[in-house]
Design a protein around this motif. Structure first.
Motif, mmCIF file in Angstrom:
data_model
loop_
_atom_site.group_PDB
_atom_site.id
_atom_site.type_symbol
_atom_site.label_atom_id
_atom_site.label_comp_id
_atom_site.label_asym_id
_atom_site.label_seq_id
_atom_site.Cartn_x
_atom_site.Cartn_y
_atom_site.Cartn_z
ATOM 1 N N MET A 11 4.725 -0.266 -13.019
ATOM 2 C CA MET A 11 3.586 -1.153 -12.767
ATOM 3 C C MET A 11 2.303 -0.387 -13.061
ATOM 4 O O MET A 11 1.842 0.395 -12.231
ATOM 5 C CB MET A 11 3.626 -1.613 -11.301
ATOM 6 N N LYS A 12 1.782 -0.578 -14.258
ATOM 7 C CA LYS A 12 0.633 0.242 -14.673
ATOM 8 C C LYS A 12 -0.671 -0.238 -14.041
ATOM 9 O O LYS A 12 -1.501 0.560 -13.638
ATOM 10 C CB LYS A 12 0.518 0.238 -16.201
ATOM 11 N N ASP A 13 -0.816 -1.557 -13.950
ATOM 12 C CA ASP A 13 -2.062 -2.097 -13.413
ATOM 13 C C ASP A 13 -1.819 -2.623 -12.010
ATOM 14 O O ASP A 13 -1.046 -3.560 -11.814
ATOM 15 C CB ASP A 13 -2.557 -3.222 -14.335
ATOM 16 N N LEU A 14 -2.490 -2.001 -11.041
ATOM 17 C CA LEU A 14 -2.229 -2.373 -9.646
ATOM 18 C C LEU A 14 -3.191 -3.454 -9.148
ATOM 19 O O LEU A 14 -3.020 -3.989 -8.054
ATOM 20 C CB LEU A 14 -2.335 -1.135 -8.752
ATOM 21 N N ALA A 24 -9.086 0.867 -3.793
ATOM 22 C CA ALA A 24 -10.011 1.199 -4.884
ATOM 23 C C ALA A 24 -9.493 0.683 -6.228
ATOM 24 O O ALA A 24 -10.270 0.396 -7.135
ATOM 25 C CB ALA A 24 -10.213 2.712 -4.943
ATOM 26 N N GLU A 25 -8.175 0.542 -6.344
ATOM 27 C CA GLU A 25 -7.584 0.024 -7.598
ATOM 28 C C GLU A 25 -7.451 -1.496 -7.585
ATOM 29 O O GLU A 25 -6.906 -2.078 -8.522
ATOM 30 C CB GLU A 25 -6.207 0.657 -7.820
ATOM 31 N N HIS A 49 4.201 -6.917 -3.914
ATOM 32 C CA HIS A 49 4.519 -6.183 -5.147
ATOM 33 C C HIS A 49 4.886 -4.724 -4.920
ATOM 34 O O HIS A 49 5.663 -4.149 -5.684
ATOM 35 C CB HIS A 49 3.331 -6.256 -6.109
ATOM 36 N N LEU A 50 4.270 -4.123 -3.901
ATOM 37 C CA LEU A 50 4.504 -2.695 -3.661
ATOM 38 C C LEU A 50 4.879 -2.485 -2.197
ATOM 39 O O LEU A 50 4.228 -3.047 -1.302
ATOM 40 C CB LEU A 50 3.217 -1.907 -3.958
ATOM 41 N N VAL A 106 4.099 6.192 -9.588
ATOM 42 C CA VAL A 106 4.464 4.761 -9.566
ATOM 43 C C VAL A 106 4.039 4.104 -10.873
ATOM 44 O O VAL A 106 4.812 3.361 -11.501
ATOM 45 C CB VAL A 106 3.791 4.054 -8.357
ATOM 46 N N LYS A 107 2.826 4.397 -11.318
ATOM 47 C CA LYS A 107 2.334 3.780 -12.566
ATOM 48 C C LYS A 107 3.177 4.213 -13.764
ATOM 49 O O LYS A 107 3.391 3.433 -14.694
ATOM 50 C CB LYS A 107 0.875 4.169 -12.803
#
Ligand SMILES: NC(=O)c1ccc[n+]([C@@H]2O[C@H](COP(=O)([O-])OP(=O)(O)OC[C@H]3O[C@@H](n4cnc5c(N)ncnc54)[C@H](O)[C@@H]3O)[C@@H](O)[C@H]2O)c1
Length: 323
Positions: free
Chosen positions: A1-4, A28-29, A91-92, A277-278
């Motif tokens: 999952m690149k974009d959180l 922050a992301e 998702h996480l 993770v990313k």
């Protein structure tokens, strides 16, 4: 999952340490956060810090009291996340909560041993069970289970027994490794990672003491002083000559050093975890010390519990653990 950004992340043990820093960096992301802990005050501080870091619009940060060793609590937590985030998916999932204690099968009580094991292993198991339905409904998901270097090396040195924590952390590692195949076959949109930190600067020593004693107080009970005395004696010091005040001073000093003198901060650890993770790495070693221990245990497994092995690691990674 690149974009959180826009994802919903669940964190157990978000009150302090790596859980808190994960929450701050995820916010922050652009992630919404649902965290649980047994300390409402510490979660309120994590939430305040997340908001002070400038909350992107539309994000929700919710806090939930839950003991991860209690399955009913964890199920209730999952229900509250669905209600408060108005969703049927996440998702996480960061199964992060953990404590130490119960090191010896002989010296420590069964109750203390099982408290550590049930939080460190039960928390990961119940967390995964409770949130799996919500992960299955998401377009993609990632489960992040925090083990430790004690998930592949059952030691903090040859003079300190470490059975409950090591047993639980080996279980977390084995479970997460086996999940790779289960998820690949049955839910390929969900990934999972096992996190194996070395020494990270957090309040885990003082938090563990309080959770084991069932108190938020900083003062040590007579029972805790006796246990600390036995720990010091096990390291070859004549602890019978030390006053109670000296024992308390040493315990306080140990907790402070664990936080202040670690080679990796909690914020650095959270960054390494999120980068892992990313990149969808299933094994995430955190810190140079963790990498060194991983290599040495593989190179010489029969030596792993010998004095020389520990001294070599402590010297080469600059560990100042102990008493
Ligand atoms: N700090 C280290 O050196 C280190 C090394 C390897 C692994 N770990 C692991 O990393 C994880 C995070 O630890 P940390 O170092 O940030 O410690 P920490 O004490 O700062 O944070 C752990 C959080 O979990 C919470 N918690 C404990 N028991 C709980 C329970 N039963 N239910 C809900 N919440 C609970 C605590 O209140 C605390 O807020 C733990 O699993 C720990 O075992 C830490």
């Amino acid at each position: 999952m690149k974009d959180l950004a826009g994802r919903i992340a669940v964190i157990t043990g978000g009150g302090t340490g790596m859980g808190r820093e994960l929450a701050r960096q995820l916010v922050a992301e652009g992630c919404s956060i649902a965290m649980c802990d047994i300390s409402a005050a510490n979660m309120a501080e994590t939430k305040r810090l997340c908001e002070a870091d400038r909350l992107p619009q539309g994000l929700r940060i919710t806090t939930h009291i839950a003991d991860v060793a209690n399955e009913d609590d964890v199920k209730r937590f999952a229900g509250e996340v669905a209600r408060d985030h108005d969703t049927d998916k996440i998702h996480l999932l960061f199964n992060n909560a953990g404590i130490g204690g119960g090191g010896s099968m002989i010296v420590h009580s069964r109750e203390e041993w099982e408290r550590t094991f049930n939080i460190c292993w039960g928390g990961v198991y119940y967390g995964t069970r409770a949130f799996l339905p919500m992960l299955l409904k998401a377009d993609r998901g990632h489960i992040v289970n925090t083990s430790s270097v004690n998930g592949f090396w059952a030691s903090v040195g040859p003079s300190i027994p470490h059975t409950a924590y090591s047993a639980a952390k080996f279980a977390v590692k084995g479970f997460t490794e086996a999940l790779q195949t289960d998820l690949r076959l049955n839910a390929p949109h969900i990934k999972c990672s096992v996190v194996m930190p070395g020494h990270i600067g957090t309040s885990i020593v003082s938090n563990s003491r309080k959770i084991q004693a069932g108190t938020q107080a900083d003062t040590m009970t007579a029972h805790e002083i006796a246990q600390m005395r036995a720990r010091i004696a096990s390291m070859g010091v004549d602890a019978s000559k030390l006053s109670d005040e000296e024992i308390v001073r040493r315990a306080t000093d140990r907790a402070r050093k664990f936080l202040d003198e670690a080679p990796t901060t909690a914020a650095q650890a959270a960054r390494i975890i999120l980068d892992g993770v990313k990149a969808e790495r299933w094994r995430i070693l955190v810190g140079h010390d963790a990498e060194v221990i991983d290599q040495r245990v593989r190179a010489a497994p029969e030596q792993a519990y010998e004095l020389d092995f520990f001294q070599g690691i402590a010297k080469d990674v600059g560990w100042k653990l102990g008493n």
